[in-house]
Write an enzyme that holds these catalytic residues in place. Structure first.
Site, short mmCIF file in Angstrom:
data_model
loop_
_atom_site.label_atom_id
_atom_site.label_comp_id
_atom_site.label_asym_id
_atom_site.label_seq_id
_atom_site.Cartn_x
_atom_site.Cartn_y
_atom_site.Cartn_z
N HIS A 2 1.17 -1.11 -0.08
CA HIS A 2 0.06 0.15 0.10
C HIS A 2 0.77 1.35 0.20
O HIS A 2 2.43 1.03 0.22
CB HIS A 2 -0.86 0.07 0.72
CG HIS A 2 -2.10 -0.68 1.35
ND1 HIS A 2 -3.08 -0.73 2.03
CD2 HIS A 2 -1.87 -1.67 0.33
CE1 HIS A 2 -4.32 -1.62 1.63
NE2 HIS A 2 -3.62 -2.41 0.61
N CYS A 62 -6.06 2.48 5.02
CA CYS A 62 -6.07 1.30 6.06
C CYS A 62 -5.70 1.68 6.96
O CYS A 62 -4.41 2.06 7.24
CB CYS A 62 -6.41 -0.13 5.03
SG CYS A 62 -4.38 -0.36 5.20
N CYS A 79 -1.87 0.78 7.29
CA CYS A 79 -0.92 1.94 6.56
C CYS A 79 -1.00 3.14 7.89
O CYS A 79 0.30 3.38 8.09
CB CYS A 79 -1.42 2.74 5.42
SG CYS A 79 -0.87 1.42 4.00
N HIS A 111 13.08 30.63 -11.99
CA HIS A 111 12.53 29.76 -12.79
C HIS A 111 12.04 28.03 -12.30
O HIS A 111 12.39 28.14 -11.38
CB HIS A 111 13.39 29.50 -14.10
CG HIS A 111 13.56 30.85 -14.88
ND1 HIS A 111 14.12 30.65 -16.41
CD2 HIS A 111 13.59 32.67 -14.53
CE1 HIS A 111 14.43 31.70 -17.04
NE2 HIS A 111 14.07 32.42 -15.24
N GLU A 117 12.27 25.23 -13.40
CA GLU A 117 13.49 24.61 -13.01
C GLU A 117 14.69 24.82 -11.92
O GLU A 117 14.83 23.12 -11.43
CB GLU A 117 14.81 24.16 -14.71
CG GLU A 117 14.35 24.37 -15.91
CD GLU A 117 13.24 25.43 -16.16
OE1 GLU A 117 12.30 26.31 -16.20
OE2 GLU A 117 13.60 25.45 -17.73
N CYS A 138 15.28 27.57 -20.68
CA CYS A 138 15.26 28.85 -21.46
C CYS A 138 17.34 29.17 -21.04
O CYS A 138 17.73 27.87 -20.45
CB CYS A 138 15.39 30.45 -20.73
SG CYS A 138 15.60 30.70 -19.22
N CYS A 166 18.43 28.31 -17.68
CA CYS A 166 18.74 26.93 -17.17
C CYS A 166 18.85 25.72 -18.03
O CYS A 166 19.34 25.00 -17.51
CB CYS A 166 16.56 26.73 -17.29
SG CYS A 166 16.09 28.08 -16.25
#
Ligand SMILES: O=c1ccn([C@H]2C[C@H](O)[C@@H](COP(=O)(O)OP(=O)(O)OP(=O)(O)O)O2)c(=O)[nH]1
Length: 451
Positions: A43, A68, A71, A334, A336, A362, A365
């Site tokens: 899960h 559940c 978990c 930006h 990124e 750009c 980046c």
């Protein structure tokens, strides 16, 4: 997350199972540190414990189904701060017709145990479902039609612009409604009561709840429809890429770029939202206990002003405004850049790491992505080659040493008779003409599935 496509490898060794998966987002200090998906064996909550252990302390967890007891007891024990869940069928299904092995009686017992764990735990377990902002659906619709991916298709197939887009969206709506909504109102109420949410069963709360759920599903479907498996479009290695490397399946690439597109709506730039998600592919498959297979999440971001700044701290003007001094470009971080700054794991040089970004990276980046050791870029390249006063997109096409997978028509299908077609690179695979022809017959192949 729960619709994260299985890798081909997993599909080949495991029979398809009719398991309703659960998606989970782990957030620490407002930053996403994990995106997980249940597998046939584990899960989502169990996976989070395996992956993060006691680092889950003080984290906020967002589940696509109510967890559940198995978990919940573990994540409560790890000291999480808040657990939010989607108010539909829980992890152990309470729907009588569900084909899972658990009987309805067991599911009811589990629902009671979950309530007991909830009331005795420090963690806040809740439904976090705010109504969408006014005009949000309309805004997402318009921006989806205008995004680079839909626009590129429209250039070649003008009919896509409206009619086909809406057809695609309708298919997605149906798919997601089947996954996330309970069609019968009575059944939904019954499940909510069993989950301890009787306060949501009365009107007007119940009507509002269902309306909010439907709108969110519609938003998700609209965003997904903007990067469709339409005609022969997909992420293919750019002509200028000198890398002969293995790309992802189209299904996974599209899924991750949709994640980036969703993130873009968090932007602080009112003109354009940009989203970026970084994933990596693990080399050792024995560690693949997550439903995301060998892929694991590294980080994500969107374009925004520096953390902690207020709306009026920086200028919001763009290239079209005259005064260069009061433009946004020197201040905005930006997508990124945020994804790399706030990554939750190191980028391992010996593993395949990849960035999915909604806009062509750009000139600020491109060197950053390469320098960070990211091996592949999946993006639209509509802006590539544009030179502007403050922000330019010249370096992307010149970039070497990083695999550039641009959203485009399958280059081999565009010129099936040319000699180039027989040896062209599709997602890094060199294929011969025979294989190429079979690609025309099989939809999967022509979308660049790995063999
Ligand atoms: O790699 C990139 C490139 C740009 N952006 C963001 C920064 C900024 O918030 C916005 C700038 O986009 P663009 O260059 O398209 O400028 P614009 O604001 O749309 O103005 P213009 O009308 O000049 O195109 O996109 C990124 O997040 N990553």
């Amino acid at each position: 997350m729960e619709v994260f496509p299985s890798s081909k490898h997993v599909q080949a060794i495991k029979k398809p199972q009719r398991i309703k998966k659960t998606g989970l987002v782990v957030v620490r200090n407002m930053k996403i540190i994990g995106l997980h998906c249940s597998s046939s064996e584990l899960h989502a909550g169990q996976i989070a414990v395996i992956k993060h252990g006691s680092r889950l302390k003080d984290c906020d967890l967002y589940f696509s189904r109510k967890p559940c007891s198995t978990c919940l007891k573990m994540i409560v024990n790890a000291g999480v701060n808040r657990i939010s869940y989607w108010p539909s069928d829980p992890e152990i299904s309470l729907q009588p017709e569900n084909p899972s092995q658990t009987s309805l009686g067991d599911a009811r017992l589990d629902a009671k145990a979950v309530e007991r764990l909830k009331s005795n735990s420090r963690a806040h377990v809740c439904v976090l479902l705010q109504p969408l902002a006014c005009y949000m659906v309309q805004f997402v619709e318009e921006t989806s039609l205008k995004c680079d991916f839909a626009q590129k298709i429209t250039r070649i197939h003008p009919e896509f612009q409206r009619s086909t887009f809406y057809e695609y969206r309708q298919d997605r709506v149906k798919e997601y409604e089947a996954l996330f909504l309970i069609s019968s109102e009575e059944k939904h109420k019954e499940i909510l009561r069993l989950m301890g949410l009787e306060n949501l069963c009365e009107d007007p709360y119940f009507v509002c709840l269902r309306q909010n759920m439907k709108e969110l599903v519609l938003v998700l479907a609209t965003v997904a429809a903007s990067v469709p498996s339409y005609s022969d479009f997909g992420f293919y290695l750019s002509e200028t890429s000198d890398d002969n490397q293995q790309g992802l399946t189209q299904e996974i690439a599209q899924h991750c770029i949709i994640q980036a597109r969703l993130l873009a709506y968090r932007t602080e730039d009112h003109k354009i939202g940009v989203g970026a998600v970084v994933w990596a592919e693990r080399k050792c498959s024995t560690l693949d206990c997550d439903g995301t297979g060998s892929m694991y999440f590294l980080g994500c971001g969107y374009n925004a002003f520096p953390v902690g700044s207020e709306y009026a701290d920086f200028p919001h003007m763009d290239d079209n405004q005259k005064d260069r001094e009061i433009r946004k470009f020197r201040y905005i971080i930006h997508a990124e850049q945020n994804a790399i700054t706030f990554r939750c794991q190191e980028i391992k040089p010996d593993e395949q790491s990849m960035i999915f970004v909604t806009k062509c990276p750009c000139d600020e980046c491109v060197p950053l992505i390469k320098g960070a050791g990211i091996k592949q870029i999946y993006t639209g390249d509509m802006d590539s080659g544009k030179k502007k006063a403050d922000i330019s997109y010249m370096k992307f096409s010149q970039l070497r040493g990083v695999g550039k997978y641009s959203w485009q028509q399958n280059p081999r299908r565009m010129s099936p008779n040319s000699t180039k077609a027989s040896t062209s690179v599709e997602n890094g695979d060199l294929k011969n003409k025979e294989e190429d022809d079979s690609g025309f017959k099989s939809k999967r192949m022509c979308y660049g599935e790995r063999t």
